[in-house]
Design a protein around this motif. Structure first.
Motif, PDB file in Angstrom:
ATOM      1  N   LEU A 461     -80.928 123.749-113.375  1.00 31.62           N
ATOM      2  CA  LEU A 461     -81.027 124.645-112.221  1.00 31.62           C
ATOM      3  C   LEU A 461     -82.423 125.250-112.202  1.00 31.62           C
ATOM      4  N   VAL A 462     -83.216 124.842-111.212  1.00 33.54           N
ATOM      5  CA  VAL A 462     -84.585 125.337-111.054  1.00 33.54           C
ATOM      6  C   VAL A 462     -84.642 126.088-109.725  1.00 33.54           C
ATOM      7  N   PRO A 463     -84.712 127.419-109.750  1.00 32.96           N
ATOM      8  CA  PRO A 463     -84.651 128.177-108.497  1.00 32.96           C
ATOM      9  C   PRO A 463     -85.944 128.081-107.696  1.00 32.96           C
ATOM     10  N   THR A 464     -85.799 128.139-106.400  1.00 33.21           N
ATOM     11  CA  THR A 464     -86.923 128.238-105.466  1.00 33.21           C
ATOM     12  C   THR A 464     -86.683 129.458-104.583  1.00 33.21           C
ATOM     13  N   VAL A 465     -87.666 129.790-103.768  1.00 34.75           N
ATOM     14  CA  VAL A 465     -87.489 130.915-102.840  1.00 34.75           C
ATOM     15  C   VAL A 465     -86.327 130.630-101.901  1.00 34.75           C
ATOM     16  N   ASP A 466     -86.231 129.385-101.437  1.00 30.66           N
ATOM     17  CA  ASP A 466     -85.129 129.027-100.542  1.00 30.66           C
ATOM     18  C   ASP A 466     -83.784 129.192-101.248  1.00 30.66           C
ATOM     19  N   TRP A 467     -83.709 128.772-102.519  1.00 30.33           N
ATOM     20  CA  TRP A 467     -82.460 128.930-103.275  1.00 30.33           C
ATOM     21  C   TRP A 467     -82.096 130.408-103.379  1.00 30.33           C
ATOM     22  N   MET A 468     -83.079 131.245-103.676  1.00 29.88           N
ATOM     23  CA  MET A 468     -82.822 132.683-103.794  1.00 29.88           C
ATOM     24  C   MET A 468     -82.359 133.256-102.458  1.00 29.88           C
ATOM     25  N   ARG A 469     -82.952 132.774-101.370  1.00 27.12           N
ATOM     26  CA  ARG A 469     -82.569 133.264-100.043  1.00 27.12           C
ATOM     27  C   ARG A 469     -81.133 132.860 -99.730  1.00 27.12           C
ATOM     28  N   ARG A 470     -80.792 131.598-100.031  1.00 28.79           N
ATOM     29  CA  ARG A 470     -79.434 131.120 -99.733  1.00 28.79           C
ATOM     30  C   ARG A 470     -78.381 131.835-100.567  1.00 28.79           C
ATOM     31  N   HIS A 471     -78.779 132.382-101.702  1.00 25.19           N
ATOM     32  CA  HIS A 471     -77.837 133.093-102.560  1.00 25.19           C
ATOM     33  C   HIS A 471     -77.987 134.609-102.458  1.00 25.19           C
ATOM     34  N   GLY A 472     -78.684 135.057-101.404  1.00 24.85           N
ATOM     35  CA  GLY A 472     -78.774 136.486-101.131  1.00 24.85           C
ATOM     36  C   GLY A 472     -79.523 137.285-102.172  1.00 24.85           C
ATOM     37  N   ARG A 473     -80.581 136.684-102.747  1.00 25.98           N
ATOM     38  CA  ARG A 473     -81.284 137.367-103.835  1.00 25.98           C
ATOM     39  C   ARG A 473     -82.786 137.477-103.556  1.00 25.98           C
ATOM     40  N   THR A 474     -83.156 137.616-102.299  1.00 30.65           N
ATOM     41  CA  THR A 474     -84.577 137.669-101.950  1.00 30.65           C
ATOM     42  C   THR A 474     -85.254 138.931-102.472  1.00 30.65           C
ATOM     43  N   ALA A 475     -84.503 140.003-102.679  1.00 31.06           N
ATOM     44  CA  ALA A 475     -85.107 141.241-103.185  1.00 31.06           C
ATOM     45  C   ALA A 475     -85.585 141.090-104.623  1.00 31.06           C
ATOM     46  N   VAL A 490     -82.382 132.964-113.586  1.00 31.46           N
ATOM     47  CA  VAL A 490     -81.583 131.908-112.967  1.00 31.46           C
ATOM     48  C   VAL A 490     -81.778 130.558-113.646  1.00 31.46           C
ATOM     49  N   ILE A 491     -82.974 130.259-114.097  1.00 33.67           N
ATOM     50  CA  ILE A 491     -83.278 128.918-114.596  1.00 33.67           C
ATOM     51  C   ILE A 491     -82.365 128.531-115.758  1.00 33.67           C
ATOM     52  N   GLU A 492     -81.864 127.287-115.711  1.00 38.46           N
ATOM     53  CA  GLU A 492     -81.003 126.761-116.769  1.00 38.46           C
ATOM     54  C   GLU A 492     -81.283 125.274-116.962  1.00 38.46           C
ATOM     55  N   ALA A 493     -81.057 124.810-118.183  1.00 43.23           N
ATOM     56  CA  ALA A 493     -81.240 123.390-118.490  1.00 43.23           C
ATOM     57  C   ALA A 493     -80.352 123.022-119.662  1.00 43.23           C
ATOM     58  N   THR A 494     -80.025 121.745-119.765  1.00 49.53           N
ATOM     59  CA  THR A 494     -79.260 121.275-120.919  1.00 49.53           C
ATOM     60  C   THR A 494     -80.217 121.033-122.088  1.00 49.53           C
ATOM     61  N   PRO A 495     -79.708 120.988-123.305  1.00 48.06           N
ATOM     62  CA  PRO A 495     -80.578 120.676-124.452  1.00 48.06           C
ATOM     63  C   PRO A 495     -81.305 119.345-124.313  1.00 48.06           C
ATOM     64  N   LEU A 496     -80.683 118.353-123.669  1.00 50.26           N
ATOM     65  CA  LEU A 496     -81.371 117.076-123.491  1.00 50.26           C
ATOM     66  C   LEU A 496     -82.544 117.218-122.529  1.00 50.26           C
ATOM     67  N   HIS A 497     -82.400 118.042-121.486  1.00 48.51           N
ATOM     68  CA  HIS A 497     -83.545 118.329-120.609  1.00 48.51           C
ATOM     69  C   HIS A 497     -84.712 118.887-121.420  1.00 48.51           C
ATOM     70  N   VAL A 498     -84.397 119.875-122.257  1.00 52.73           N
ATOM     71  CA  VAL A 498     -85.444 120.573-123.000  1.00 52.73           C
ATOM     72  C   VAL A 498     -86.115 119.625-123.997  1.00 52.73           C
ATOM     73  N   ALA A 499     -85.307 118.839-124.717  1.00 54.13           N
ATOM     74  CA  ALA A 499     -85.874 117.893-125.684  1.00 54.13           C
ATOM     75  C   ALA A 499     -86.755 116.869-124.984  1.00 54.13           C
ATOM     76  N   ASN A 500     -86.316 116.384-123.823  1.00 58.92           N
ATOM     77  CA  ASN A 500     -87.101 115.365-123.134  1.00 58.92           C
ATOM     78  C   ASN A 500     -88.365 115.949-122.510  1.00 58.92           C
ATOM     79  N   GLY A 501     -88.318 117.229-122.132  1.00 60.76           N
ATOM     80  CA  GLY A 501     -89.533 117.874-121.648  1.00 60.76           C
ATOM     81  C   GLY A 501     -90.593 117.929-122.734  1.00 60.76           C
ATOM     82  N   ILE A 502     -90.177 118.255-123.958  1.00 60.93           N
ATOM     83  CA  ILE A 502     -91.126 118.301-125.072  1.00 60.93           C
ATOM     84  C   ILE A 502     -91.588 116.895-125.446  1.00 60.93           C
ATOM     85  N   ALA A 503     -90.694 115.904-125.344  1.00 63.63           N
ATOM     86  CA  ALA A 503     -91.097 114.518-125.599  1.00 63.63           C
ATOM     87  C   ALA A 503     -92.165 114.078-124.603  1.00 63.63           C
TER      88      ALA A 503
END
Length: 654
Positions: A461-475, A490-503
């Motif tokens: 889950l990688v938030p953007t301004v649009d994502w924040m707006r759609r979820h009522g969190r623009t403030a 808000v940002i979330e990732a699985t351990p495999l995401h994180v390991a592969n990012g470092i790879a």
């Protein structure tokens, strides 16, 4: 007049006889072979031969993780199960003909055979702890779902269905003589899935289960697909078949599943003759990229510390998954028997494949990626400094605090990575903003599924301004951007995401989606992120200092008193993610709310990195759940250290 009528009558009789003789001649001489063939076919029947499912093996092919073993199912005819009156009457008529008795006597014989049938089945059910009424109810429900919407009988109503599964050979041999004097009862040769290593790699291997009506509807060939009815019968799923439900078993179903054989038989007196046999095509084997020795060590390390969590190890050059550990585990051989207990365990969630199916706040493990995003967009340079006095704004010391309440002073990029300075990366996050950071994180794969093809995978889950707006969190936009800089919010990732990012960092900015199987894997994604080499060098130097510079967050785990030194250098990054307490549904309303009981508290602790530092061969991620004392350097880094020691011993760092 009388003689004339006689002549007409005799003429008609002669015509009739002539027609009959002509017809007999036609049937016997011209069509004799055809009708003889039809008569012979009426005495023939077809028997399906089971196909063995392919094995699942480790990367070497030496260790078998899942395989089929021959066994026998005890089956009952559907019409017998449902006490179908027409079927029962047909059986009674058959008995009357065979035994030369009246229909009443045939009815008594039928009842006697039915009692014997239930006696055999109930005895086997008691011995194996099978809930027979529930099993029969499920069979009827499944067939009725297949029949739903049709005004005609379906094939499944005229077949035997297994009620006692996976009988061993000794039991099957003992039961065979008991079939005499029963009705609607049959033994069917089949296979059962066995797992020689029990719980090892259980989440990766996955499970098989009975096919559902939806599977038959979606997967089976129709006459339009395959006109040959026997070929359809060989290839199509039957209600008693198994299908991959989770893990590699589901992901590689088309590779692992075989095609039944068939045997054409002819009844000759009391015996049968085999006229034709088409052998079964057994399923193909699937090799995982996992090394079982690393998998075993990962489980042992987590269990020794009493942790729940996971360990991921990737080959940097090839992107192969060498270890994908999730704890707690469960025994695949007992999955069916233990399912209710496992499913009701809502505290430690043993069925959850944490490495690919649970998203975590990445905490400070996001900082190397945020550093590259800041450098790549020009928001910062490698020499940019920010002063840390313990919080983002000293006027508000309790808002956007650094983990070091005393502050780190003035820090540049390398020092901020070494010390994991939150204030530095609050600034980076704010300068980037969500919409500049998101494309960079997406290029590292955080916004997509991890890519192994496992059904349990979840996208990050990688938030953007649009994502924040759609979820009522623009403030919260500015605050969320700061939090994203340290892997919170808000940002979330699985351990495999994180390991592969470092790879990806370890291989110089080239992204490769991870591969878990050598057969049946999805198409791989490969892209060069085009990262400036000087930017990569700055981040890698900061990660080197995390482990190798005295006072850094992971130094003691590798160079502390009593620690056996590794014969190579490691680059790493610690992380401590603050999360809400884990609550369980204590009021039983099916929802988790703040009114429910708190079951576990603590932080999610991380240690990620790669080794050797100068020529990376493996990348890794360790995450521990709800730890109450210490950070990632104290708890997760020692586990990574021992995993790297084994990697070196096994030759993965050469």
């Amino acid at each position: 007049m009388y003689k004339r009528r006689i002549k007409i009558f005799l003429g008609l009789v002669a015509v009739v006889f002539a027609v009959m003789i002509a017809r007999l001649g036609y049937l016997q001489i011209l069509r004799g072979d055809d009708y003889r063939l039809q008569a012979e076919e009426a005495l023939q029947k077809y028997e399906l031969l089971p196909a063995r499912r392919g094995r699942i093996l480790d990367r070497t092919g030496e260790f078998v993780l899942a395989q089929d073993e021959a066994c026998t199912d005890l089956c009952l005819h559907y019409r017998f199960l449902t006490a179908d009156e027409k079927w029962i009457l047909a059986q009674q008529k058959r008995i009357r003909k065979q035994e030369h008795v009246s229909l009443d006597e045939a009815g008594k014989i039928y009842q006697d055979r039915a009692r014997r049938t239930w006696r055999v089945v109930e005895e086997q059910a008691r011995e194996r702890g099978v809930d027979l009424p529930a099993t029969i109810e499920e069979i009827v429900r499944r067939v009725e779902r297949i029949r739903a919407g049709r005004d005609y009988d379906v094939r499944e109503q005229n077949q035997e269905h297994p009620v006692i599964c996976a009988l061993d050979n000794e039991t099957a041999v003992r039961l065979k003589p008991q079939l005499e004097g029963t009705i609607g009862l049959a033994l069917r040769s089949t296979h059962k899935r066995v797992h020689p290593f029990g719980d090892l790699a259980c989440h990766v291997i996955g499970m098989t289960g009975r096919v559902w009506a939806e599977d038959l509807e979606e997967r089976n060939l129709t006459a339009a697909d395959e006109p040959d009815w026997l070929e359809r019968l060989r290839r199509n799923y039957q209600p008693w078949d198994t299908i991959g439900r989770r893990g590699v078993e589901a992901m590689c179903e088309n590779v692992l599943r075989g095609v039944r054989g068939s045997r054409r038989l002819k009844r000759i007196g009391s015996g049968v003759q085999v006229l034709e046999e088409v052998p079964a095509q057994h399923g193909h084997d699937v090799h995982l990229t996992l090394d079982l020795r690393l998998q075993q060590e990962g489980v042992a390390q987590l269990q020794k510390g009493g942790y729940t969590g996971c360990v991921v190890i990737l080959s940097v050059p090839l992107g192969e998954v060498l270890a994908l550990v999730s704890v707690p585990t469960f025994d695949l051989n007992r999955y069916s028997q233990d399912y209710e207990i496992l499913a009701e365990e809502t505290l430690y969630l043993p069925l959850l494949h944490r490495a690919v199916g649970r998203r975590y706040s990445p905490g400070s493990t996001i900082k190397p990626l945020m550093a590259l995003a800041g450098l790549g967009t020009g928001a910062i340079s490698e020499h940019t400094t920010f002063t840390c006095q313990g919080s983002f704004d000293p006027r508000y010391p309790d808002r956007f605090r650094c983990w070091n309440r005393s502050g780190h002073g003035s820090e540049d990029l390398r020092a901020a990575l070494r010390d994991s300075c939150d204030v530095y990366f609050y600034h980076v996050g704010q300068l980037l903003g969500l919409d500049k950071a998101a494309p960079w994180l997406d290029r590292f794969g955080y916004g997509d599924l991890p890519g192994t093809g496992l059904p349990d995978e979840r996208a990050g889950l990688v938030p953007t301004v649009d994502w924040m707006r759609r979820h009522g969190r623009t403030a919260e936009l500015r605050g969320e951007a700061r939090l994203e800089g340290i892997g919170q919010g808000v940002i979330e990732a699985t351990p495999l995401h994180v390991a592969n990012g470092i790879a990806t960092i370890a291989r110089g900015g080239k992204f490769l989606s991870p591969v878990l199987v050598l057969e049946g894997a999805p198409p791989r994604v490969s892209r060069d992120l085009g990262i400036n080499p000087s930017h990569l060098r700055a981040v890698r130097e900061g990660m080197f200092q995390v482990v190798n510079e005295p006072g850094a967050t992971a130094y003691k785990a590798f160079f502390g008193d009593g620690v056996e030194r590794l014969p190579f250098k490691v680059c790493g990054k610690t992380g401590t993610a603050q999360v809400a307490p884990q609550r369980i549904d204590s009021d039983g309303n099916g929802r988790i709310t703040v009114q429910d009981r708190i079951a576990r508290t603590g932080d999610m602790l991380w240690f990620i990195g790669y080794a050797p530092a100068e020529d990376p061969k493996v990348a890794f991620a360790v995450v521990l759940e709800y730890v109450q004392e210490g950070g990632g350097g104290r708890n997760a880094a020692p586990i990574a250290r021992e995993m790297l020691r084994l990697c070196h011993r096994l030759g993965y760092l050469d």
